[in-house]
Design a protein around this motif. Structure first.
Motif, mmCIF file in Angstrom:
data_model
loop_
_atom_site.group_PDB
_atom_site.id
_atom_site.type_symbol
_atom_site.label_atom_id
_atom_site.label_comp_id
_atom_site.label_asym_id
_atom_site.label_seq_id
_atom_site.Cartn_x
_atom_site.Cartn_y
_atom_site.Cartn_z
ATOM 1 N N THR A 212 0.829 -1.204 0.000
ATOM 2 C CA THR A 212 0.000 0.000 0.000
ATOM 3 C C THR A 212 0.862 1.252 0.000
ATOM 4 O OG1 THR A 212 -1.707 -1.209 1.181
ATOM 5 C CG2 THR A 212 -1.876 1.170 1.210
ATOM 6 N N ARG B 265 2.004 1.716 -3.545
ATOM 7 C CA ARG B 265 0.917 2.239 -4.382
ATOM 8 C C ARG B 265 0.653 3.713 -4.110
ATOM 9 N NH1 ARG B 265 -5.411 0.585 -4.261
ATOM 10 N NH2 ARG B 265 -6.061 1.994 -5.883
ATOM 11 N N SER B 266 0.643 4.093 -2.836
ATOM 12 C CA SER B 266 0.365 5.494 -2.523
ATOM 13 C C SER B 266 1.508 6.409 -2.939
ATOM 14 C CB SER B 266 0.070 5.653 -1.032
ATOM 15 O OG SER B 266 1.202 5.309 -0.266
ATOM 16 N N THR B 267 2.704 5.898 -2.997
ATOM 17 C CA THR B 267 3.846 6.707 -3.410
ATOM 18 C C THR B 267 3.941 6.849 -4.921
ATOM 19 O OG1 THR B 267 5.063 5.968 -1.468
ATOM 20 C CG2 THR B 267 6.346 6.955 -3.234
ATOM 21 N N GLY C 264 1.694 5.121 -7.305
ATOM 22 C CA GLY C 264 0.446 4.965 -8.030
ATOM 23 C C GLY C 264 0.278 3.624 -8.716
ATOM 24 N N PHE C 265 1.270 2.759 -8.635
ATOM 25 C CA PHE C 265 1.185 1.433 -9.245
ATOM 26 C C PHE C 265 2.197 0.514 -8.562
ATOM 27 C CE2 PHE C 265 4.548 3.569 -11.426
ATOM 28 C CZ PHE C 265 5.500 2.594 -11.663
ATOM 29 N N GLU D 201 1.569 -2.233 -6.734
ATOM 30 C CA GLU D 201 1.150 -2.857 -5.484
ATOM 31 C C GLU D 201 1.205 -4.378 -5.565
ATOM 32 O OE1 GLU D 201 -2.541 -2.485 -2.385
ATOM 33 O OE2 GLU D 201 -2.884 -2.010 -4.471
ATOM 34 N N SER E 172 -6.705 -4.346 -2.512
ATOM 35 C CA SER E 172 -6.469 -3.068 -3.172
ATOM 36 C C SER E 172 -7.757 -2.252 -3.254
ATOM 37 C CB SER E 172 -5.908 -3.312 -4.575
ATOM 38 O OG SER E 172 -5.752 -2.109 -5.262
ATOM 39 N N ALA F 123 -8.539 1.357 -1.381
ATOM 40 C CA ALA F 123 -9.014 2.508 -2.139
ATOM 41 C C ALA F 123 -10.342 3.010 -1.585
ATOM 42 C CB ALA F 123 -9.159 2.140 -3.612
#
Length: 56
Positions: free
Chosen positions: A3, A6-8, A10-11, A13, A35, A39
């Motif tokens: 996570t 992903r938050s850093t 954007g993809f 994960e 995921s 979100a």
């Protein structure tokens, strides 16, 4: 870790979240469900800051 990635960026994960010792037919759907859950939690927490007209 997944996570945060992903938050850093954007993809990416699933690259971290899907371990190699679990069969793919279990790991991939589980990763997708987690995921979506993450979100959804972010949307619920930050729903006042979302510009829905821009998102359309």
């Amino acid at each position: 870790m997944a996570t945060l990635l992903r938050s850093t960026f954007g993809f990416g994960e699933s690259l971290v979240a899907v371990p190699l010792f679990i069969p793919l037919n279990i790991a991939v759907p589980l990763s997708v469900l987690i995921s979506i859950l993450v979100a959804l939690v972010v949307v619920v927490q930050d729903h006042r800051q979302i510009h829905f007209n821009s998102a359309k």
